[in-house]
Design a protein around this motif. Structure first.
Motif, PDB file in Angstrom:
ATOM      1  N   GLY A   1      65.991 177.441  10.250  1.00  0.00           N
ATOM      2  CA  GLY A   1      66.524 176.713  11.405  1.00  0.00           C
ATOM      3  C   GLY A   1      65.610 176.620  12.607  1.00  0.00           C
ATOM      4  N   ASN A   2      64.447 177.299  12.568  1.00  0.00           N
ATOM      5  CA  ASN A   2      63.642 177.336  13.797  1.00  0.00           C
ATOM      6  C   ASN A   2      62.519 176.297  13.865  1.00  0.00           C
ATOM      7  N   ILE A   3      62.393 175.471  12.830  1.00  0.00           N
ATOM      8  CA  ILE A   3      61.413 174.375  12.892  1.00  0.00           C
ATOM      9  C   ILE A   3      62.113 173.078  12.500  1.00  0.00           C
TER      10      ILE A   3
ATOM     11  N   ARG B   1      61.864 176.805  23.588  1.00  0.00           N
ATOM     12  CA  ARG B   1      61.889 175.573  22.779  1.00  0.00           C
ATOM     13  C   ARG B   1      60.556 174.873  23.027  1.00  0.00           C
ATOM     14  N   ILE B   2      59.778 174.712  21.974  1.00  0.00           N
ATOM     15  CA  ILE B   2      58.446 174.148  22.139  1.00  0.00           C
ATOM     16  C   ILE B   2      58.315 172.842  21.355  1.00  0.00           C
ATOM     17  N   PHE B   3      57.773 171.835  22.039  1.00  0.00           N
ATOM     18  CA  PHE B   3      57.669 170.498  21.452  1.00  0.00           C
ATOM     19  C   PHE B   3      56.233 170.199  21.027  1.00  0.00           C
ATOM     20  N   PHE B   4      56.097 169.643  19.818  1.00  0.00           N
ATOM     21  CA  PHE B   4      54.823 169.167  19.286  1.00  0.00           C
ATOM     22  C   PHE B   4      54.911 167.649  19.098  1.00  0.00           C
TER      23      PHE B   4
ATOM     24  N   HIS C   1      59.835 181.553  18.627  1.00  0.00           N
ATOM     25  CA  HIS C   1      60.185 180.361  19.391  1.00  0.00           C
ATOM     26  C   HIS C   1      60.798 179.316  18.471  1.00  0.00           C
ATOM     27  N   SER C   2      61.446 178.345  19.079  1.00  0.00           N
ATOM     28  CA  SER C   2      62.009 177.285  18.259  1.00  0.00           C
ATOM     29  C   SER C   2      61.164 176.027  18.465  1.00  0.00           C
TER      30      SER C   2
ATOM     31  N   TRP D   1      52.785 179.255  13.668  1.00  0.00           N
ATOM     32  CA  TRP D   1      52.458 180.397  14.545  1.00  0.00           C
ATOM     33  C   TRP D   1      53.582 180.645  15.549  1.00  0.00           C
ATOM     34  N   LEU D   2      53.949 179.572  16.270  1.00  0.00           N
ATOM     35  CA  LEU D   2      54.917 179.743  17.356  1.00  0.00           C
ATOM     36  C   LEU D   2      56.303 180.086  16.822  1.00  0.00           C
TER      37      LEU D   2
END
Ligand code: SAH
Length: 196
Positions: free
Chosen positions: A113-115, A51-54, A71-72, A65-66
Protein backbone atom coordinates in the motif's frame (compact mmCIF):
# COMPACT_ATOMS: atom_id res chain seq x y z
CA UNK A 1 21.56 31.23 -21.54
CA UNK A 2 19.77 31.27 -24.89
CA UNK A 3 17.32 28.39 -25.01
CA UNK A 4 15.95 29.53 -28.37
CA UNK A 5 16.84 26.34 -30.21
CA UNK A 6 14.88 24.14 -27.78
CA UNK A 7 11.84 26.34 -27.24
CA UNK A 8 9.74 24.81 -29.98
CA UNK A 9 10.77 21.22 -29.47
CA UNK A 10 8.01 18.74 -28.61
CA UNK A 11 8.38 15.11 -27.55
CA UNK A 12 5.02 13.35 -27.78
CA UNK A 13 3.70 10.75 -25.34
CA UNK A 14 3.91 8.25 -28.17
CA UNK A 15 7.63 8.95 -28.52
CA UNK A 16 8.14 8.36 -24.79
CA UNK A 17 6.28 5.04 -25.02
CA UNK A 18 8.52 4.09 -27.93
CA UNK A 19 11.65 4.90 -25.94
CA UNK A 20 10.45 2.44 -23.29
CA UNK A 21 9.60 -0.22 -25.89
CA UNK A 22 13.01 0.14 -27.55
CA UNK A 23 14.82 0.11 -24.21
CA UNK A 24 16.10 3.55 -25.11
CA UNK A 25 16.14 4.67 -21.48
CA UNK A 26 19.61 6.05 -20.84
CA UNK A 27 18.06 8.34 -18.22
CA UNK A 28 17.31 5.43 -15.88
CA UNK A 29 19.81 5.13 -13.04
CA UNK A 30 19.99 1.60 -11.73
CA UNK A 31 21.96 2.68 -8.66
CA UNK A 32 19.71 5.61 -7.88
CA UNK A 33 20.70 9.26 -7.85
CA UNK A 34 23.59 10.43 -5.63
CA UNK A 35 21.95 13.85 -5.22
CA UNK A 36 18.97 12.32 -3.43
CA UNK A 37 21.32 10.71 -0.93
CA UNK A 38 23.19 13.97 -0.56
CA UNK A 39 20.07 16.09 0.01
CA UNK A 40 17.85 13.53 1.74
CA UNK A 41 17.93 15.54 4.98
CA UNK A 42 16.70 18.63 3.14
CA UNK A 43 13.81 16.65 1.67
CA UNK A 44 12.81 15.03 4.95
CA UNK A 45 13.68 17.94 7.25
CA UNK A 46 13.50 15.66 10.28
CA UNK A 47 10.00 14.44 9.45
CA UNK A 48 8.81 10.85 9.13
CA UNK A 49 5.92 9.18 7.34
CA UNK A 50 5.82 11.75 4.55
CA UNK A 51 3.83 11.65 1.32
CA UNK A 52 6.38 12.01 -1.44
CA UNK A 53 5.59 12.68 -5.09
CA UNK A 54 7.63 11.50 -8.10
CA UNK A 55 6.43 13.37 -11.21
CA UNK A 56 7.29 11.61 -14.51
CA UNK A 57 8.65 8.78 -12.39
CA UNK A 58 9.82 6.21 -14.94
CA UNK A 59 11.01 3.27 -12.85
CA UNK A 60 13.15 5.38 -10.52
CA UNK A 61 14.65 3.16 -7.83
CA UNK A 62 14.53 6.08 -5.38
CA UNK A 63 10.82 5.30 -5.01
CA UNK A 64 11.77 2.01 -3.39
CA UNK A 65 14.36 3.71 -1.16
CA UNK A 66 11.87 6.20 0.24
CA UNK A 67 9.13 3.61 0.67
CA UNK A 68 11.58 1.41 2.58
CA UNK A 69 12.26 4.36 4.90
CA UNK A 70 8.58 4.42 5.82
CA UNK A 71 7.33 7.15 3.52
CA UNK A 72 4.40 6.85 1.21
CA UNK A 73 5.28 7.30 -2.45
CA UNK A 74 3.07 8.43 -5.32
CA UNK A 75 4.33 8.58 -8.90
CA UNK A 76 2.90 9.36 -12.31
CA UNK A 77 4.16 7.91 -15.56
CA UNK A 78 2.63 7.55 -19.05
CA UNK A 79 4.39 4.25 -19.75
CA UNK A 80 2.65 1.24 -18.26
CA UNK A 81 5.73 -0.80 -19.20
CA UNK A 82 7.89 1.42 -16.96
CA UNK A 83 5.52 0.96 -14.03
CA UNK A 84 5.36 -2.81 -14.44
CA UNK A 85 9.15 -3.01 -14.73
CA UNK A 86 9.47 -1.03 -11.50
CA UNK A 87 7.36 -3.50 -9.54
CA UNK A 88 8.85 -6.60 -11.13
CA UNK A 89 12.48 -5.45 -10.81
CA UNK A 90 11.95 -4.95 -7.07
CA UNK A 91 9.87 -8.14 -6.74
CA UNK A 92 6.99 -6.13 -5.34
CA UNK A 93 3.51 -7.60 -5.68
CA UNK A 94 0.93 -5.03 -6.81
CA UNK A 95 -2.62 -4.65 -7.89
CA UNK A 96 -4.07 -2.41 -10.56
CA UNK A 97 -7.34 -0.55 -10.67
CA UNK A 98 -9.01 2.09 -12.81
CA UNK A 99 -8.98 5.73 -11.68
CA UNK A 100 -12.64 6.77 -11.81
CA UNK A 101 -11.85 10.50 -12.24
CA UNK A 102 -9.52 10.00 -15.23
CA UNK A 103 -10.75 8.14 -18.27
CA UNK A 104 -8.30 5.45 -19.39
CA UNK A 105 -6.00 5.89 -16.39
CA UNK A 106 -4.91 3.08 -14.11
CA UNK A 107 -3.38 3.11 -10.66
CA UNK A 108 -0.82 0.46 -9.76
CA UNK A 109 -0.38 -0.03 -6.05
CA UNK A 110 2.06 -2.19 -4.13
CA UNK A 111 0.20 -4.77 -2.06
CA UNK A 112 1.77 -3.22 1.04
CA UNK A 113 0.00 0.00 0.00
CA UNK A 114 2.90 2.44 0.28
CA UNK A 115 3.71 2.88 -3.42
CA UNK A 116 0.99 4.12 -5.80
CA UNK A 117 1.87 4.76 -9.42
CA UNK A 118 -0.63 6.46 -11.72
CA UNK A 119 -0.43 5.49 -15.35
CA UNK A 120 -1.62 8.63 -17.15
CA UNK A 121 -0.33 12.05 -18.10
CA UNK A 122 0.68 14.26 -15.21
CA UNK A 123 -1.64 16.91 -16.66
CA UNK A 124 -4.60 14.64 -15.82
CA UNK A 125 -3.83 14.86 -12.09
CA UNK A 126 -5.11 17.34 -9.54
CA UNK A 127 -4.97 17.57 -5.75
CA UNK A 128 -8.56 16.33 -5.56
CA UNK A 129 -7.38 13.04 -7.10
CA UNK A 130 -3.94 12.52 -5.53
CA UNK A 131 -4.04 14.83 -2.52
CA UNK A 132 -1.11 17.06 -1.54
CA UNK A 133 2.50 16.13 -0.88
CA UNK A 134 5.09 16.90 1.78
CA UNK A 135 8.01 16.34 -0.56
CA UNK A 136 8.83 16.14 -4.26
CA UNK A 137 11.74 14.48 -6.03
CA UNK A 138 11.89 16.15 -9.44
CA UNK A 139 14.65 14.50 -11.43
CA UNK A 140 14.14 13.98 -15.15
CA UNK A 141 10.74 15.65 -14.81
CA UNK A 142 10.85 19.44 -15.27
CA UNK A 143 13.75 18.88 -17.67
CA UNK A 144 11.71 16.29 -19.61
CA UNK A 145 8.58 18.42 -19.90
CA UNK A 146 8.23 20.11 -23.29
CA UNK A 147 9.49 23.71 -22.99
CA UNK A 148 6.05 25.03 -24.05
CA UNK A 149 4.43 23.19 -21.10
CA UNK A 150 6.78 24.35 -18.34
CA UNK A 151 4.50 27.01 -16.91
CA UNK A 152 1.57 24.60 -16.82
CA UNK A 153 3.73 21.94 -15.19
CA UNK A 154 5.08 24.31 -12.52
CA UNK A 155 1.60 25.64 -11.66
CA UNK A 156 0.32 22.09 -11.32
CA UNK A 157 3.24 21.09 -9.09
CA UNK A 158 2.69 24.13 -6.87
CA UNK A 159 -0.97 23.09 -6.52
CA UNK A 160 0.09 19.58 -5.42
CA UNK A 161 2.32 20.52 -2.49
CA UNK A 162 1.53 21.33 1.13
CA UNK A 163 2.62 24.65 2.61
CA UNK A 164 5.50 23.08 4.52
CA UNK A 165 6.86 20.92 1.76
CA UNK A 166 10.34 20.44 0.32
CA UNK A 167 10.96 20.21 -3.40
CA UNK A 168 14.22 18.78 -4.67
CA UNK A 169 14.83 19.69 -8.30
CA UNK A 170 17.64 18.34 -10.46
CA UNK A 171 18.49 20.25 -13.64
CA UNK A 172 21.31 19.83 -16.11
CA UNK A 173 23.58 22.58 -17.31
CA UNK A 174 24.86 22.51 -20.88
CA UNK A 175 24.86 24.46 -24.13
CA UNK A 176 21.31 24.08 -25.56
CA UNK A 177 22.59 24.79 -29.05
CA UNK A 178 24.65 21.61 -28.97
CA UNK A 179 21.99 19.10 -27.88
CA UNK A 180 18.31 19.02 -28.71
CA UNK A 181 17.17 17.39 -25.46
CA UNK A 182 15.52 15.96 -23.49
CA UNK A 183 16.79 16.57 -20.94
CA UNK A 184 16.15 20.20 -21.83
CA UNK A 185 18.22 23.04 -20.49
CA UNK A 186 16.27 24.99 -17.86
CA UNK A 187 18.25 28.04 -16.79
CA UNK A 188 18.32 29.02 -13.11
CA UNK A 189 16.51 32.25 -13.98
CA UNK A 190 13.62 30.23 -15.38
CA UNK A 191 13.46 28.02 -12.30
CA UNK A 192 13.19 31.25 -10.30
CA UNK A 193 10.39 32.64 -12.42
CA UNK A 194 8.48 29.34 -12.48
CA UNK A 195 8.68 28.58 -8.77
CA UNK A 196 9.48 31.94 -7.15
N1 SAH B 1 12.17 10.59 -13.33
C1 SAH B 1 12.58 9.35 -13.94
C2 SAH B 1 12.30 9.27 -15.45
C3 SAH B 1 12.85 10.42 -16.27
S1 SAH B 1 12.51 10.33 -18.02
C4 SAH B 1 14.02 9.05 -13.61
O1 SAH B 1 14.64 9.83 -12.90
O2 SAH B 1 14.54 8.01 -14.05
C5 SAH B 1 10.91 11.10 -18.16
C6 SAH B 1 9.76 10.13 -17.97
O3 SAH B 1 8.54 10.85 -18.06
C7 SAH B 1 9.67 9.01 -19.04
O4 SAH B 1 9.61 7.77 -18.39
C8 SAH B 1 8.35 9.33 -19.79
O5 SAH B 1 7.70 8.14 -20.21
C9 SAH B 1 7.56 10.09 -18.76
N2 SAH B 1 6.61 11.10 -19.26
C10 SAH B 1 6.79 11.95 -20.29
N3 SAH B 1 5.76 12.82 -20.39
C11 SAH B 1 4.89 12.50 -19.38
C12 SAH B 1 3.63 13.03 -18.95
N4 SAH B 1 3.06 14.07 -19.57
N5 SAH B 1 3.05 12.50 -17.87
C13 SAH B 1 3.62 11.45 -17.21
N6 SAH B 1 4.80 10.88 -17.58
C14 SAH B 1 5.43 11.41 -18.65
Amino acid sequence: SDIGSQKERVVTEEEWLQKWEMGNIGFHKEQGHPLLQKYLDVLLNGRSGLRIFFPLCGKAVEMKWLADMGHSVVGVEVSEQAIKEFFSEHSLPYCEEPVPEISGAKMFQSTSGNISLYCCSIYDLSSSIVGKFDGVWDRGALVAVNPCDRQRYASLMISLVEKNSSYLLVTVSYDPNKHKGPPFYVPESEVQSLFG
